[in-house]
Design a protein around this motif. Sequence first.
Motif, PDB file in Angstrom:
ATOM      1  N   GLU A 126      -6.016  13.611  -8.967  1.00 37.19           N
ATOM      2  CA  GLU A 126      -5.275  14.572  -9.255  1.00 37.19           C
ATOM      3  C   GLU A 126      -4.002  14.528  -8.581  1.00 37.19           C
ATOM      4  OE1 GLU A 126      -5.404  19.724  -8.913  1.00 37.19           O
ATOM      5  OE2 GLU A 126      -7.085  18.112  -8.469  1.00 37.19           O
ATOM      6  N   ALA A 127      -3.835  14.061  -7.278  1.00 42.68           N
ATOM      7  CA  ALA A 127      -2.537  14.096  -6.485  1.00 42.68           C
ATOM      8  C   ALA A 127      -1.778  13.003  -7.169  1.00 42.68           C
ATOM      9  CB  ALA A 127      -2.724  13.627  -5.005  1.00 42.68           C
ATOM     10  N   ALA A 128      -2.319  11.727  -7.704  1.00 40.56           N
ATOM     11  CA  ALA A 128      -1.716  10.832  -8.434  1.00 40.56           C
ATOM     12  C   ALA A 128      -0.931  11.280  -9.635  1.00 40.56           C
ATOM     13  CB  ALA A 128      -2.509   9.722  -8.638  1.00 40.56           C
ATOM     14  N   LEU A 129      -1.681  12.219 -10.375  1.00 41.72           N
ATOM     15  CA  LEU A 129      -1.150  12.575 -11.729  1.00 41.72           C
ATOM     16  C   LEU A 129      -0.016  13.398 -11.420  1.00 41.72           C
ATOM     17  CD1 LEU A 129      -4.573  13.589 -13.335  1.00 41.72           C
ATOM     18  CD2 LEU A 129      -3.179  11.650 -13.911  1.00 41.72           C
ATOM     19  N   ILE A 130      -0.019  14.376 -10.227  1.00 44.65           N
ATOM     20  CA  ILE A 130       1.114  15.424 -10.016  1.00 44.65           C
ATOM     21  C   ILE A 130       2.461  14.542  -9.825  1.00 44.65           C
ATOM     22  CG2 ILE A 130       1.939  16.868  -8.321  1.00 44.65           C
ATOM     23  CD1 ILE A 130      -0.774  17.902  -7.954  1.00 44.65           C
ATOM     24  N   ILE A 131       2.162  13.343  -9.012  1.00 48.18           N
ATOM     25  CA  ILE A 131       3.359  12.360  -8.756  1.00 48.18           C
ATOM     26  C   ILE A 131       4.129  11.637  -9.743  1.00 48.18           C
ATOM     27  CG2 ILE A 131       4.021  10.383  -7.109  1.00 48.18           C
ATOM     28  CD1 ILE A 131       1.935  11.101  -5.199  1.00 48.18           C
ATOM     29  N   LYS A 132       3.131  11.242 -10.635  1.00 50.83           N
ATOM     30  CA  LYS A 132       3.472  10.526 -11.690  1.00 50.83           C
ATOM     31  C   LYS A 132       4.197  11.620 -12.834  1.00 50.83           C
ATOM     32  CE  LYS A 132       1.997   7.521 -15.450  1.00 50.83           C
ATOM     33  NZ  LYS A 132       2.842   8.096 -16.533  1.00 50.83           N
ATOM     34  N   GLU A 133       3.572  12.897 -12.712  1.00 51.25           N
ATOM     35  CA  GLU A 133       4.293  13.927 -13.626  1.00 51.25           C
ATOM     36  C   GLU A 133       5.422  14.261 -13.222  1.00 51.25           C
ATOM     37  OE1 GLU A 133       3.312  18.606 -13.806  1.00 51.25           O
ATOM     38  OE2 GLU A 133       1.748  17.491 -14.351  1.00 51.25           O
ATOM     39  N   ARG A 134       5.722  14.551 -12.140  1.00 48.33           N
ATOM     40  CA  ARG A 134       6.882  15.056 -11.383  1.00 48.33           C
ATOM     41  C   ARG A 134       8.280  13.836 -11.135  1.00 48.33           C
ATOM     42  NH1 ARG A 134       6.018  19.791  -8.307  1.00 48.33           N
ATOM     43  NH2 ARG A 134       4.194  20.989  -9.388  1.00 48.33           N
ATOM     44  N   PHE A 135       7.568  12.776 -10.838  1.00 48.50           N
ATOM     45  CA  PHE A 135       8.672  11.341 -10.571  1.00 48.50           C
ATOM     46  C   PHE A 135       8.458  10.310 -11.440  1.00 48.50           C
ATOM     47  CE2 PHE A 135       8.188  14.211  -6.823  1.00 48.50           C
ATOM     48  CZ  PHE A 135       9.342  14.832  -6.691  1.00 48.50           C
ATOM     49  N   GLY A 136       7.194  10.153 -12.286  1.00 48.39           N
ATOM     50  CA  GLY A 136       7.065   8.926 -12.939  1.00 48.39           C
ATOM     51  C   GLY A 136       6.548   7.726 -11.838  1.00 48.39           C
ATOM     52  N   THR A 174       0.743  -1.351   0.054  1.00 51.11           N
ATOM     53  CA  THR A 174      -0.024  -0.008  -0.219  1.00 51.11           C
ATOM     54  C   THR A 174       0.921   1.295  -0.108  1.00 51.11           C
ATOM     55  OG1 THR A 174      -0.302  -0.203   2.384  1.00 51.11           O
ATOM     56  CG2 THR A 174      -2.074  -1.146   1.269  1.00 51.11           C
ATOM     57  N   THR A 175       2.000   1.298  -0.200  1.00 49.76           N
ATOM     58  CA  THR A 175       3.094   2.241  -0.232  1.00 49.76           C
ATOM     59  C   THR A 175       2.692   3.416  -1.343  1.00 49.76           C
ATOM     60  OG1 THR A 175       4.979   1.377   0.631  1.00 49.76           O
ATOM     61  CG2 THR A 175       5.433   3.204  -0.703  1.00 49.76           C
ATOM     62  N   PRO A 176       2.054   3.281  -2.394  1.00 55.51           N
ATOM     63  CA  PRO A 176       1.866   4.130  -3.488  1.00 55.51           C
ATOM     64  C   PRO A 176       0.650   4.988  -2.968  1.00 55.51           C
ATOM     65  CG  PRO A 176       2.039   2.203  -4.676  1.00 55.51           C
ATOM     66  CD  PRO A 176       2.136   1.735  -3.006  1.00 55.51           C
ATOM     67  N   LEU A 177      -0.336   4.404  -2.266  1.00 50.75           N
ATOM     68  CA  LEU A 177      -1.432   5.083  -1.688  1.00 50.75           C
ATOM     69  C   LEU A 177      -1.034   6.036  -0.568  1.00 50.75           C
ATOM     70  CD1 LEU A 177      -4.141   2.481  -2.016  1.00 50.75           C
ATOM     71  CD2 LEU A 177      -3.901   4.610  -3.252  1.00 50.75           C
ATOM     72  N   LYS A 222       8.085   5.595 -10.151  1.00 48.09           N
ATOM     73  CA  LYS A 222       8.992   5.455  -9.043  1.00 48.09           C
ATOM     74  C   LYS A 222       8.590   6.395  -7.995  1.00 48.09           C
ATOM     75  CE  LYS A 222      12.934   8.210 -10.433  1.00 48.09           C
ATOM     76  NZ  LYS A 222      14.321   8.201 -10.781  1.00 48.09           N
ATOM     77  N   GLY A 223       7.855   7.485  -8.265  1.00 46.22           N
ATOM     78  CA  GLY A 223       7.694   8.530  -7.305  1.00 46.22           C
ATOM     79  C   GLY A 223       6.633   7.802  -6.304  1.00 46.22           C
ATOM     80  N   PHE A 224       5.686   6.928  -6.787  1.00 43.32           N
ATOM     81  CA  PHE A 224       4.776   6.302  -5.994  1.00 43.32           C
ATOM     82  C   PHE A 224       5.343   5.159  -4.915  1.00 43.32           C
ATOM     83  CE2 PHE A 224       2.450   7.314  -9.746  1.00 43.32           C
ATOM     84  CZ  PHE A 224       1.316   7.915  -9.154  1.00 43.32           C
ATOM     85  N   PHE A 225       6.579   5.261  -4.763  1.00 46.59           N
ATOM     86  CA  PHE A 225       7.087   4.430  -3.788  1.00 46.59           C
ATOM     87  C   PHE A 225       8.432   5.192  -3.015  1.00 46.59           C
ATOM     88  CE2 PHE A 225       5.697   1.431  -6.645  1.00 46.59           C
ATOM     89  CZ  PHE A 225       5.021   0.320  -6.008  1.00 46.59           C
ATOM     90  N   ARG A 226       8.169   6.703  -3.180  1.00 43.97           N
ATOM     91  CA  ARG A 226       8.986   7.436  -2.175  1.00 43.97           C
ATOM     92  C   ARG A 226       8.954   7.153  -0.858  1.00 43.97           C
ATOM     93  NH1 ARG A 226      10.690  12.381  -4.414  1.00 43.97           N
ATOM     94  NH2 ARG A 226       9.969  13.649  -2.574  1.00 43.97           N
ATOM     95  N   GLY A 227      10.043   6.913  -0.151  1.00 44.17           N
ATOM     96  CA  GLY A 227       9.727   6.706   1.347  1.00 44.17           C
ATOM     97  C   GLY A 227       9.216   5.078   1.559  1.00 44.17           C
TER      98      GLY A 227
END
Length: 319
Positions: free
Chosen positions: A270-280, A241-244, A282-287
Amino acid sequence: MDDEYDYESLGSNTTMAHNALAGALAGIAEHCAMYPVDSIKTRMQVIQSSKPVALVSPLSATATATATATITATTISNPLQIPASTIRSTHSNLWRGVTSVVMGAGPAHALHFGTYEFCKDFLGANKDGHQPLASAAAGACATLAHDALMNPFDVIKQRMQLKDSVYRTVRECARQVYTKEGAIAFYVSLPTTLTMSIPFQSIQFATYEYFRKTLNPSGEYDPKTHVIAGGLAGAFASSITTPLDVIKTLLQTRGSHHDPYIRNTKGLVEAALIIKERFGLKGFFRGFRPRVLTHMPSAAISWSVYEYFKWILNARLSN
């Protein structure tokens, strides 16, 4: 008096008040013990916007080279890849906002475990053998009750965990967030929180019950079983559940961001689109690593404390 009790029937032997008390103590112990690691996870997940060039003092070539060498050395010696600025944070900063957790975790976890024990018994999870679906459903019901109460405290906690947080107390943070952003700020992340927490808790409870019954078929009180089963359940559920959780962190900290685009983010998509736009992707696994390193021991602590106090309270009822 026999000191060994059948754990399959503890939920029905102890009262709802006893389950709630054990849950409250477990929640406080869990969150407080791992709070500094949780602070690091929050800081790693927050999207940092670049400051205007005019506000940044230019570095000389020598200073730039020195900074680059320092960051490289830190990365090599730091398996979690924690930013150097986070490592330099003071010990007290990593504990900032813990009061909010103590205030919210007690009643929220009391409601959580009380609801879980009731639903587990009602849905048949206490029957012989493995009952993963019933355990997962009971965990989902408990999560709905827990998150509705805990979400505002979690928002305050994450605002205070930020490295550049200006809030000194929980009251000050709550008052300013309410004044600037309204009551909606405390619940804008709730749909995302539930989207994450329901599968997280369902997986965790089902996994915990599976390993508990596998490692300890007799149902006797065994602290080692609760530590191992809780740790495995926490690690497995947090990994999935890290991406969420990254999306939830963006929504809960949006009001403190310098970027107006992030500050006005409305919801999960909208938040998911921002993360994907900024980091692709792999951004969903920050931290990811500190999240797993937080939930693995915290789940072990939570389940161990909870089961221990259930055992103690059940022993007193048997006298």
